[in-house]
Design an enzyme around this catalytic site. Structure first.
Site, mmCIF file in Angstrom:
data_model
loop_
_atom_site.group_PDB
_atom_site.id
_atom_site.type_symbol
_atom_site.label_atom_id
_atom_site.label_comp_id
_atom_site.label_asym_id
_atom_site.label_seq_id
_atom_site.Cartn_x
_atom_site.Cartn_y
_atom_site.Cartn_z
ATOM 1 N N LYS A 193 59.030 74.141 3.389
ATOM 2 C CA LYS A 193 57.675 73.711 3.739
ATOM 3 C C LYS A 193 57.447 72.444 2.916
ATOM 4 O O LYS A 193 57.286 72.493 1.696
ATOM 5 C CB LYS A 193 56.652 74.782 3.385
ATOM 6 C CG LYS A 193 55.226 74.374 3.767
ATOM 7 C CD LYS A 193 54.196 75.117 2.945
ATOM 8 C CE LYS A 193 52.854 74.429 3.121
ATOM 9 N NZ LYS A 193 51.872 74.844 2.109
ATOM 10 N N ALA A 281 46.194 75.615 5.290
ATOM 11 C CA ALA A 281 45.165 75.246 4.299
ATOM 12 C C ALA A 281 43.751 75.274 4.872
ATOM 13 O O ALA A 281 43.520 74.901 6.018
ATOM 14 C CB ALA A 281 45.436 73.865 3.698
ATOM 15 N N GLY A 282 42.828 75.702 4.018
ATOM 16 C CA GLY A 282 41.410 75.655 4.339
ATOM 17 C C GLY A 282 40.781 76.983 4.695
ATOM 18 O O GLY A 282 39.558 77.113 4.703
ATOM 19 N N ASN A 303 47.007 81.152 1.265
ATOM 20 C CA ASN A 303 47.311 81.740 -0.041
ATOM 21 C C ASN A 303 46.032 82.052 -0.814
ATOM 22 O O ASN A 303 45.732 83.211 -1.093
ATOM 23 C CB ASN A 303 48.199 80.811 -0.859
ATOM 24 C CG ASN A 303 48.513 81.391 -2.223
ATOM 25 O OD1 ASN A 303 49.254 82.364 -2.336
ATOM 26 N ND2 ASN A 303 47.941 80.840 -3.278
ATOM 27 N N THR A 304 45.254 81.026 -1.122
ATOM 28 C CA THR A 304 44.076 81.200 -1.970
ATOM 29 C C THR A 304 43.093 82.207 -1.402
ATOM 30 O O THR A 304 42.517 83.017 -2.149
ATOM 31 C CB THR A 304 43.364 79.847 -2.183
ATOM 32 O OG1 THR A 304 44.305 78.905 -2.707
ATOM 33 C CG2 THR A 304 42.197 79.992 -3.148
#
Length: 352
Positions: A193, A281-282, A303-304
């Site tokens: 990635k 992301a986001g 992830n987050t």
């Protein structure tokens, strides 16, 4: 073009909606049905009209990369011809709706990360709850030299999960290429990635350096999945360079803002058909993942949103269901939005 065959009266309504949505999607994406493809020769009454065949698909076959999007799109409806037994068939359709990247098939369309968890044990439980098959790992966070020390790799079952090394923290092409090579030499994977960051505050990608790194890594035999912005022109250049997927951001990394670029992602979905489109992301909560999938994304990487949730394991499970729900909604085809009301109960046939 053949006249459409009528739907069988006993055909499960979910199947009818599923197949109709697929046909419409195929028309939009100009994939068509090769006349020689067995799917149009089956005798079942559930099949719709033959679609026009674009030039590039006329000679398509199982080994032709140009045919891969069609195979992926039609693969999930191969069981429909002939009979429609209902719920059991829906389960078969679901099992056969695969995410295919560089010829490798995955049942889960959710990709998860390994950072920011409170403990490695929590990370492992969250991975299990997510149902994900691909786990991305920052090469720079992995202890590749002293195997006697605890490593996050000790908590990832390599027989169960497919490792996707990433180049997080790299700010130019040279650095990213070197990190990808390190991951491959350490035995992680020849997949990567690819992240090349251009701004430290927003973590937006440096697309010029990203393209340069993609070209180099493809030449060296890597399977490259680049994290990029939502620019169609950049996406096309990455594909031309040999990228195995395109991974546009939905919002800044770790922001949890949710999908902020609906129109751009819709354009990418309609114009990018050669490789999977994975939103990266986001995402902040489950509804964000569903929105991404409803827009037509082939998958979502996060992830987050999981790792920093108050209950990471429960959020991982929620994300699993959200991605599945969004995918099913996309395939089913939503109703058009209208300014005025439309009665749920038609007036025709009402007893007066």
């Amino acid at each position: 073009m053949r006249s459409p065959r009528p739907w069988r009266a006993d055909c499960h309504p979910g199947i009818r909606g599923f197949f109709t949505a697929r046909v419409l999607a195929l028309k939009r994406r100009m994939l068509g049905t090769p006349a020689s493809h067995p799917s149009i020769r089956k005798g079942g009454a559930c099949w719709g009209p033959r679609l026009p065949t674009p030039a590039y698909a006329k000679a398509a076959h199982a080994g032709d990369p140009g045919f891969a999007p069609y195979q992926e799109a039609m693969g999930a409806v191969q069981y429909i011809a002939g009979q429609c037994p209902g719920r059991a068939l829906l389960e078969k359709v679901k099992m056969n709706d695969l995410l295919v990247i560089a010829g490798r098939a995955f049942h889960s369309r959710l990709i998860v990360g390994t950072g920011k968890y409170r403990t490695f044990g929590e990370m492992r439980r969250a991975h299990e709850a997510s149902g994900a098959e691909i786990i991305t790992v920052a090469v720079r966070r992995v202890n590749l030299t002293d195997r006697s020390k605890e490593s996050l790799l000790d908590y990832i079952d390599r027989d169960k999960y497919f490792l996707l090394p990433n180049t997080a923290g790299c700010y130019n092409a040279e650095e990213a290429v070197r990190t990808a090579r390190l991951g491959r030499e350490a035995g992680l994977s020849n997949w990567v990635k690819l992240e090349v960051i251009g701004d430290q505050q927003t973590l937006f990608p440096d697309t010029a350096e990203l393209l340069k790194a993609t070209e180099q890594l493809v030449r060296e035999g890597f399977v490259v999945l680049p994290y990029t912005n939502d620019d169609l022109v950049v996406a096309r250049r990455l594909i031309d360079a040999g990228a195995a997927a395109v991974m546009p951001l939905g919002a800044p990394i770790g922001s949890g803002m949710g999908i902020q670029n609906h129109a751009s992602l819709r354009i990418l979905r309609e114009r990018i058909t050669e490789v999977p489109l994975i939103v990266d992301a986001g995402v902040g909560t489950a509804s964000d993942a569903t929105v991404a999938m409803e827009l037509g994304a082939d998958g979502v990487l996060m992830n987050t949103a999981i790792a920093e949730a108050q209950d990471a394991v429960l959020m991982a499970e929620a994300m699993r269901h959200a991605v599945e729900a969004g995918r099913q909604a996309f395939l089913a085809g939503r109703i058009p939005k209208k300014l005025y009301a439309s009665a749920s109960s038609p007036l025709a046939g009402v007893v007066r």
